[in-house]
Design a protein around this motif. Structure first.
Motif, PDB file in Angstrom:
ATOM      1  N   GLU A  10       0.830  -1.208   0.000  1.00 48.44           N
ATOM      2  CA  GLU A  10       0.000   0.000   0.000  1.00 48.44           C
ATOM      3  C   GLU A  10       0.865   1.260   0.000  1.00 48.44           C
ATOM      4  O   GLU A  10       0.602   2.208  -0.741  1.00 48.44           O
ATOM      5  CB  GLU A  10      -0.909   0.029   1.237  1.00 48.44           C
ATOM      6  CG  GLU A  10      -2.048  -0.931   1.193  1.00 48.44           C
ATOM      7  CD  GLU A  10      -2.945  -0.839   2.429  1.00 48.44           C
ATOM      8  OE1 GLU A  10      -3.805  -1.717   2.570  1.00 48.44           O
ATOM      9  OE2 GLU A  10      -2.807   0.113   3.225  1.00 48.44           O
ATOM     10  N   VAL A  14       0.847   4.179  -2.894  1.00 50.27           N
ATOM     11  CA  VAL A  14       0.455   5.557  -2.584  1.00 50.27           C
ATOM     12  C   VAL A  14       1.616   6.525  -2.847  1.00 50.27           C
ATOM     13  O   VAL A  14       1.454   7.538  -3.524  1.00 50.27           O
ATOM     14  CB  VAL A  14      -0.036   5.677  -1.120  1.00 50.27           C
ATOM     15  CG1 VAL A  14      -0.175   7.136  -0.696  1.00 50.27           C
ATOM     16  CG2 VAL A  14      -1.371   4.950  -0.951  1.00 50.27           C
ATOM     17  N   LYS A  17       2.527   7.552  -6.355  1.00 48.14           N
ATOM     18  CA  LYS A  17       1.516   8.328  -7.088  1.00 48.14           C
ATOM     19  C   LYS A  17       1.504   9.804  -6.691  1.00 48.14           C
ATOM     20  O   LYS A  17       0.678  10.566  -7.184  1.00 48.14           O
ATOM     21  CB  LYS A  17       0.127   7.718  -6.861  1.00 48.14           C
ATOM     22  CG  LYS A  17      -0.041   6.374  -7.557  1.00 48.14           C
ATOM     23  CD  LYS A  17      -1.406   5.782  -7.312  1.00 48.14           C
ATOM     24  CE  LYS A  17      -1.500   4.427  -7.981  1.00 48.14           C
ATOM     25  NZ  LYS A  17      -2.698   3.701  -7.565  1.00 48.14           N
ATOM     26  N   THR A 110      -4.730  14.867   1.580  1.00 50.93           N
ATOM     27  CA  THR A 110      -5.311  14.048   0.515  1.00 50.93           C
ATOM     28  C   THR A 110      -6.303  14.870  -0.314  1.00 50.93           C
ATOM     29  O   THR A 110      -6.741  14.437  -1.361  1.00 50.93           O
ATOM     30  CB  THR A 110      -6.086  12.837   1.084  1.00 50.93           C
ATOM     31  OG1 THR A 110      -7.208  13.310   1.829  1.00 50.93           O
ATOM     32  CG2 THR A 110      -5.209  11.970   1.959  1.00 50.93           C
ATOM     33  N   ALA A 128      -3.831   9.072  -0.529  1.00 49.99           N
ATOM     34  CA  ALA A 128      -4.003   7.993   0.443  1.00 49.99           C
ATOM     35  C   ALA A 128      -5.418   7.996   1.004  1.00 49.99           C
ATOM     36  O   ALA A 128      -6.164   8.959   0.845  1.00 49.99           O
ATOM     37  CB  ALA A 128      -3.008   8.169   1.577  1.00 49.99           C
ATOM     38  N   GLU A 137     -10.688   7.378  -2.745  1.00 51.86           N
ATOM     39  CA  GLU A 137      -9.534   7.018  -1.927  1.00 51.86           C
ATOM     40  C   GLU A 137      -9.183   5.548  -2.166  1.00 51.86           C
ATOM     41  O   GLU A 137     -10.061   4.727  -2.437  1.00 51.86           O
ATOM     42  CB  GLU A 137      -9.834   7.247  -0.440  1.00 51.86           C
ATOM     43  CG  GLU A 137      -9.947   8.703  -0.067  1.00 51.86           C
ATOM     44  CD  GLU A 137     -10.146   8.941   1.420  1.00 51.86           C
ATOM     45  OE1 GLU A 137     -10.180  10.114   1.807  1.00 51.86           O
ATOM     46  OE2 GLU A 137     -10.277   7.968   2.197  1.00 51.86           O
ATOM     47  N   PRO A 138      -7.900   5.209  -2.059  1.00 45.22           N
ATOM     48  CA  PRO A 138      -7.509   3.816  -2.294  1.00 45.22           C
ATOM     49  C   PRO A 138      -8.004   2.894  -1.185  1.00 45.22           C
ATOM     50  O   PRO A 138      -8.271   3.334  -0.066  1.00 45.22           O
ATOM     51  CB  PRO A 138      -5.980   3.877  -2.320  1.00 45.22           C
ATOM     52  CG  PRO A 138      -5.625   5.094  -1.556  1.00 45.22           C
ATOM     53  CD  PRO A 138      -6.759   6.068  -1.752  1.00 45.22           C
ATOM     54  N   THR A 140      -7.597   0.098   1.670  1.00 43.75           N
ATOM     55  CA  THR A 140      -6.553  -0.147   2.658  1.00 43.75           C
ATOM     56  C   THR A 140      -7.056  -1.118   3.709  1.00 43.75           C
ATOM     57  O   THR A 140      -8.252  -1.142   4.011  1.00 43.75           O
ATOM     58  CB  THR A 140      -6.095   1.159   3.341  1.00 43.75           C
ATOM     59  OG1 THR A 140      -5.052   0.844   4.278  1.00 43.75           O
ATOM     60  CG2 THR A 140      -7.225   1.876   4.045  1.00 43.75           C
ATOM     61  N   GLN A 147      -2.935   5.138   6.645  1.00 42.38           N
ATOM     62  CA  GLN A 147      -2.305   5.139   5.331  1.00 42.38           C
ATOM     63  C   GLN A 147      -1.782   6.534   4.979  1.00 42.38           C
ATOM     64  O   GLN A 147      -0.661   6.681   4.485  1.00 42.38           O
ATOM     65  CB  GLN A 147      -3.268   4.633   4.256  1.00 42.38           C
ATOM     66  CG  GLN A 147      -2.581   4.335   2.949  1.00 42.38           C
ATOM     67  CD  GLN A 147      -3.554   3.903   1.885  1.00 42.38           C
ATOM     68  OE1 GLN A 147      -4.378   4.705   1.430  1.00 42.38           O
ATOM     69  NE2 GLN A 147      -3.465   2.642   1.476  1.00 42.38           N
ATOM     70  N   ALA A 151       2.275   7.404   4.741  1.00 42.90           N
ATOM     71  CA  ALA A 151       2.754   7.870   3.440  1.00 42.90           C
ATOM     72  C   ALA A 151       3.336   9.278   3.554  1.00 42.90           C
ATOM     73  O   ALA A 151       4.386   9.573   2.971  1.00 42.90           O
ATOM     74  CB  ALA A 151       1.622   7.834   2.410  1.00 42.90           C
TER      75      ALA A 151
END
Length: 181
Positions: A10, A14, A17, A110, A128, A137-138, A140, A147, A151
């Protein structure tokens, strides 16, 4: 052990990117010969303190907002704000106050919209997950804002490394490390 592998995967997804131009602007900001102030709430505040400490080790004058020895922020100072949501009331109030004082305000968040606020001088979006689990959002396995905080820590540590004057050694940074342990 599979949880560790998932978290590491993860983090790589993140961190890789992060927008290169935003990252480079942060690196350039860290190279400035100015005073730095850091703020964030909760775990983001702990990350802000960790990064402030490392930046101090690199030879910068650094303060953490809210500490009893933190002086007034002034024109030409730099405020680094960590807020996963970009909506934390205290972080926004501090940012606005710093802007009124003439400081540069740089947010790490974010939330792309937060970077467009009129009192932000710049920022870096970390793509994140936050505690709110907003659309886009990704995914997790981590709870709440873990996250984002992890990150942000990794990306800002890397930026400090990239900002160091060429030839600056670990030994030079170690000389600034606390010796009262």
């Amino acid at each position: 052990m599979s949880t560790i592998g998932t978290v590491l995967e993860e983090m790589q997804n993140v961190c890789m990117k992060v927008n290169a131009e935003e990252y480079d602007s942060f690196v350039q900001l860290l190279k400035a010969d100015r005073r730095f102030f850091f703020t964030g709430e909760g775990r983001s505040g702990f990350v802000a303190k960790a990064i402030a400490m490392r930046l101090m080790h690199s030879g910068k004058t650094v303060y953490v907002v809210g500490e009893t020895t933190t002086p007034a922020i002034k024109e030409k100072d730099i405020l680094i704000v960590l807020s996963g949501s970009g909506k934390t009331a205290q972080a926004l109030n501090i940012s606005e106050s710093a802007h009124r004082a003439g400081a540069t305000v740089f947010m790490i968040t974010t939330n792309e919209e937060a970077l467009q606020l009129p009192f932000m001088s710049g920022g870096m979006r970390i793509p994140a997950a936050t505690k709110y689990r907003l659309v886009g959002e990704p995914e997790t396995i981590q709870p709440l804002g873990n996250q984002f905080d992890q990150a942000a820590h990794l990306v800002m540590d890397a930026a400090i490394i990239d900002s160091l004057a060429e030839g600056k050694t670990n030994e030079e940074l170690r000389k600034k490390h606390s010796n009262l342990e």
